[in-house]
Each structure stands twice: as structure tokens, then as C-alpha cells.
Design a protein around this motif. Structure first.
Motif, mmCIF file in Angstrom:
data_model
loop_
_atom_site.group_PDB
_atom_site.id
_atom_site.type_symbol
_atom_site.label_atom_id
_atom_site.label_comp_id
_atom_site.label_asym_id
_atom_site.label_seq_id
_atom_site.Cartn_x
_atom_site.Cartn_y
_atom_site.Cartn_z
ATOM 1 N N ILE A 6 0.840 -1.207 0.000
ATOM 2 C CA ILE A 6 0.000 0.000 0.000
ATOM 3 C C ILE A 6 0.869 1.249 0.000
ATOM 4 O O ILE A 6 0.616 2.205 -0.747
ATOM 5 C CB ILE A 6 -0.973 -0.012 1.198
ATOM 6 N N GLU A 7 1.916 1.217 0.820
ATOM 7 C CA GLU A 7 2.838 2.365 0.874
ATOM 8 C C GLU A 7 3.449 2.628 -0.502
ATOM 9 O O GLU A 7 3.517 3.775 -0.947
ATOM 10 C CB GLU A 7 3.938 2.056 1.900
ATOM 11 N N LYS A 8 3.868 1.572 -1.172
ATOM 12 C CA LYS A 8 4.520 1.727 -2.483
ATOM 13 C C LYS A 8 3.540 2.170 -3.575
ATOM 14 O O LYS A 8 3.902 2.985 -4.416
ATOM 15 C CB LYS A 8 5.209 0.418 -2.913
ATOM 16 N N ILE A 9 2.309 1.638 -3.553
ATOM 17 C CA ILE A 9 1.373 2.023 -4.620
ATOM 18 C C ILE A 9 0.801 3.423 -4.410
ATOM 19 O O ILE A 9 0.307 4.030 -5.359
ATOM 20 C CB ILE A 9 0.227 0.994 -4.821
ATOM 21 N N ARG A 10 0.907 3.956 -3.215
ATOM 22 C CA ARG A 10 0.427 5.318 -2.930
ATOM 23 C C ARG A 10 1.372 6.378 -3.495
ATOM 24 O O ARG A 10 0.956 7.478 -3.828
ATOM 25 C CB ARG A 10 0.272 5.538 -1.417
ATOM 26 N N GLU A 11 2.647 6.050 -3.576
ATOM 27 C CA GLU A 11 3.653 7.004 -4.072
ATOM 28 C C GLU A 11 3.815 6.854 -5.584
ATOM 29 O O GLU A 11 4.021 5.748 -6.083
ATOM 30 C CB GLU A 11 5.008 6.750 -3.392
ATOM 31 N N GLU A 12 3.717 7.964 -6.285
ATOM 32 C CA GLU A 12 3.811 7.953 -7.749
ATOM 33 C C GLU A 12 5.099 7.280 -8.248
ATOM 34 O O GLU A 12 5.065 6.471 -9.162
ATOM 35 C CB GLU A 12 3.737 9.401 -8.272
ATOM 36 N N GLU A 13 6.239 7.600 -7.619
ATOM 37 C CA GLU A 13 7.516 7.078 -8.113
ATOM 38 C C GLU A 13 7.737 5.595 -7.797
ATOM 39 O O GLU A 13 8.583 4.955 -8.420
ATOM 40 C CB GLU A 13 8.710 7.920 -7.610
ATOM 41 N N THR A 14 6.986 5.033 -6.869
ATOM 42 C CA THR A 14 7.150 3.604 -6.547
ATOM 43 C C THR A 14 5.904 2.777 -6.881
ATOM 44 O O THR A 14 5.818 1.610 -6.520
ATOM 45 C CB THR A 14 7.483 3.420 -5.045
ATOM 46 N N ARG A 15 4.937 3.389 -7.575
ATOM 47 C CA ARG A 15 3.676 2.699 -7.882
ATOM 48 C C ARG A 15 3.892 1.412 -8.680
ATOM 49 O O ARG A 15 3.303 0.384 -8.374
ATOM 50 C CB ARG A 15 2.727 3.627 -8.618
ATOM 51 N N ASN A 16 4.730 1.464 -9.717
ATOM 52 C CA ASN A 16 4.974 0.256 -10.523
ATOM 53 C C ASN A 16 5.591 -0.855 -9.672
ATOM 54 O O ASN A 16 5.191 -2.021 -9.783
ATOM 55 C CB ASN A 16 5.893 0.555 -11.713
ATOM 56 N N LYS A 54 -7.619 -4.545 -14.145
ATOM 57 C CA LYS A 54 -8.675 -3.781 -13.471
ATOM 58 C C LYS A 54 -8.157 -3.241 -12.132
ATOM 59 O O LYS A 54 -8.436 -2.098 -11.765
ATOM 60 C CB LYS A 54 -9.900 -4.670 -13.255
ATOM 61 N N VAL A 55 -7.407 -4.053 -11.398
ATOM 62 C CA VAL A 55 -6.820 -3.596 -10.135
ATOM 63 C C VAL A 55 -5.910 -2.394 -10.399
ATOM 64 O O VAL A 55 -5.998 -1.382 -9.711
ATOM 65 C CB VAL A 55 -6.043 -4.744 -9.431
ATOM 66 N N TRP A 56 -5.059 -2.497 -11.413
ATOM 67 C CA TRP A 56 -4.133 -1.418 -11.747
ATOM 68 C C TRP A 56 -4.893 -0.120 -12.043
ATOM 69 O O TRP A 56 -4.563 0.944 -11.538
ATOM 70 C CB TRP A 56 -3.261 -1.807 -12.939
ATOM 71 N N HIS A 57 -5.934 -0.235 -12.880
ATOM 72 C CA HIS A 57 -6.699 0.954 -13.268
ATOM 73 C C HIS A 57 -7.497 1.551 -12.112
ATOM 74 O O HIS A 57 -7.869 2.723 -12.177
ATOM 75 C CB HIS A 57 -7.637 0.640 -14.434
ATOM 76 N N ASN A 58 -7.751 0.765 -11.098
ATOM 77 C CA ASN A 58 -8.579 1.236 -9.986
ATOM 78 C C ASN A 58 -7.810 1.438 -8.683
ATOM 79 O O ASN A 58 -8.428 1.646 -7.640
ATOM 80 C CB ASN A 58 -9.750 0.262 -9.762
ATOM 81 N N LEU A 59 -6.492 1.390 -8.736
ATOM 82 C CA LEU A 59 -5.688 1.573 -7.518
ATOM 83 C C LEU A 59 -6.022 2.871 -6.800
ATOM 84 O O LEU A 59 -6.061 2.919 -5.571
ATOM 85 C CB LEU A 59 -4.193 1.534 -7.842
ATOM 86 N N SER A 60 -6.278 3.917 -7.569
ATOM 87 C CA SER A 60 -6.568 5.210 -6.942
ATOM 88 C C SER A 60 -7.897 5.194 -6.186
ATOM 89 O O SER A 60 -8.128 6.013 -5.316
ATOM 90 C CB SER A 60 -6.583 6.323 -7.998
ATOM 91 N N LYS A 61 -8.770 4.241 -6.517
ATOM 92 C CA LYS A 61 -10.080 4.137 -5.856
ATOM 93 C C LYS A 61 -10.027 3.262 -4.603
ATOM 94 O O LYS A 61 -11.028 3.167 -3.891
ATOM 95 C CB LYS A 61 -11.117 3.568 -6.823
ATOM 96 N N PHE A 62 -8.893 2.612 -4.375
ATOM 97 C CA PHE A 62 -8.790 1.747 -3.196
ATOM 98 C C PHE A 62 -8.780 2.597 -1.943
ATOM 99 O O PHE A 62 -7.911 3.433 -1.735
ATOM 100 C CB PHE A 62 -7.523 0.882 -3.254
ATOM 101 N N ARG A 63 -9.829 2.399 -1.123
ATOM 102 C CA ARG A 63 -9.907 3.087 0.162
ATOM 103 C C ARG A 63 -9.386 2.107 1.198
ATOM 104 O O ARG A 63 -9.734 0.937 1.182
ATOM 105 C CB ARG A 63 -11.361 3.464 0.475
#
Length: 178
Positions: A6-16, A54-63
Motif C-alpha cells: 500500500i505504501e509503495k502504490i500510494r507514491e507515484e515514483e514507486t507505484r509500478n 482492473k486492479v491497476w486501473h482502480n488503484l486510486s479508488k482503493f480506500r
């Protein structure tokens, strides 16, 4: 591990990197969850890829009010149900029957050393309505708690317990018809 992902996907530079960790962590579990529903290996692989897209495209929606794996399982479960619904519609002919097709795939995919009891159980599972089968698979095979299944399916714990009980009864009746 979930917190790190979660920490990594929240940061733009470590999202991948975070997404790669997520896939490594959950891909096998999601594959087997999907495979128990759609039976066919190729369909399962395709569906798992679609799920992670679908998970990738919706990561920003993960609450973060749910666990990450619960959220991914919800997506996977919904995709399985949609896939099976489409498949039933596509072959909505009197000659064709999805249960029969899945049973054939099941029989052809089992290793020659396949356990007869396991085969009978799998055939019984194919007779269950899709939602009952999902509940049974999550509880029996994945040893999930009803509370977790409720979060994934959006169904009350009481309804899930009843669904599981009905599924077990139907399976018992199929395996022991006397």
C-alpha cells in the motif's frame, strides 16, 4: 507485506514497484480462486490478467477501509460471476449447458492420478449456483472467515452462513444420494 504494498502504490515514483509486489503476493491465490469457478486453465489465466489490469486501473479508488486482499478478491469474484454470466448468455441454446461444459473441462483437466472423491466434490460444486459455489470455495478451500467473505461479496454474515449451509447440504446430497 500488505502495508508495504500500500505504501509503495500510494507514491507515484514507486507505484509500478508496488504493483509488482501486489501481483507477486496475490497472483497465485487469485488464480486458484478463479480456477475453482471457471475450471478451465486458459480461461482462468485470461481472467486473472483482466483482474490485475482492473486492479491497476482502480488503484486510486482503493480506500484503506478494507484490506487490500479483500478488495482484490471482490474484484476477482465479480469478474468470475460476470464471466460465467456472459458464458451462459453466449451459449443460451437448449443443446448447450454450461454445467456440462465445465464438467467436461474438469474431467479432462484432472491428472490420471486424480482422487475420485475430489472429482465427485468438484462435480457437486458445479451443480451449485455460482454465488453458493463462491461462498463454499472461499470458506472450504481458502479457509476465510465469514466476516472476510462478507466484505468481499457485500453480503451479510447471516446470509453467507445460510448459503454455505445450503451448499454443504446440496454437496452431501450429490455425493451420498441415498
Amino acid at each position: 507485506m500488505e502495508d508495504l504494498i500500500i505504501e509503495k502504490i500510494r507514491e507515484e515514483e514507486t507505484r509500478n514497484y508496488g504493483f509488482n509486489l501486489l501481483v507477486r503476493e496475490y497472483q497465485e491465490r487469485i488464480y486458484w480462486h478463479v480456477r475453482k469457478m471457471v475450471i478451465d486453465h486458459d480461461d482462468s489465466n485470461d481472467l486473472v490478467q483482466e483482474i490485475f489490469v482492473k486492479v491497476w486501473h482502480n488503484l486510486s479508488k482503493f480506500r484503506e477501509d478494507a484490506k487490500l486482499y479483500t478488495w482484490i478478491y471482490r474484484i476477482a469474484t465479480n469478474e468470475c460471476l460476470n464471466f460465467l454470466k456472459k458464458k451462459k448468455r453466449r451459449f443460451f441454446l437448449p443443446i448447450h449447458d454450461l454445467e456440462g461444459e465445465l464438467t467436461e473441462k474438469l474431467i479432462s483437466s484432472v491428472e490420471p492420478t486424480g482422487d475420485e472423491v475430489q472429482m465427485k466434490l468438484q462435480k457437486a460444486l458445479l451443480k451449485l449456483p455460482d454465488k453458493q459455489r463462491i461462498v463454499f470455495n472461499m470458506k472450504y478451500y481458502e479457509d476465510m472467515k465469514f466476516k472476510e467473505i462478507a466484505e468481499i461479496t457485500g453480503t451479510s454474515v447471516g446470509a453467507l452462513k445460510a448459503s454455505y449451509h445450503h451448499a454443504v447440504k446440496k454437496i452431501e446430497d450429490f455425493i451420498n444420494p441415498d
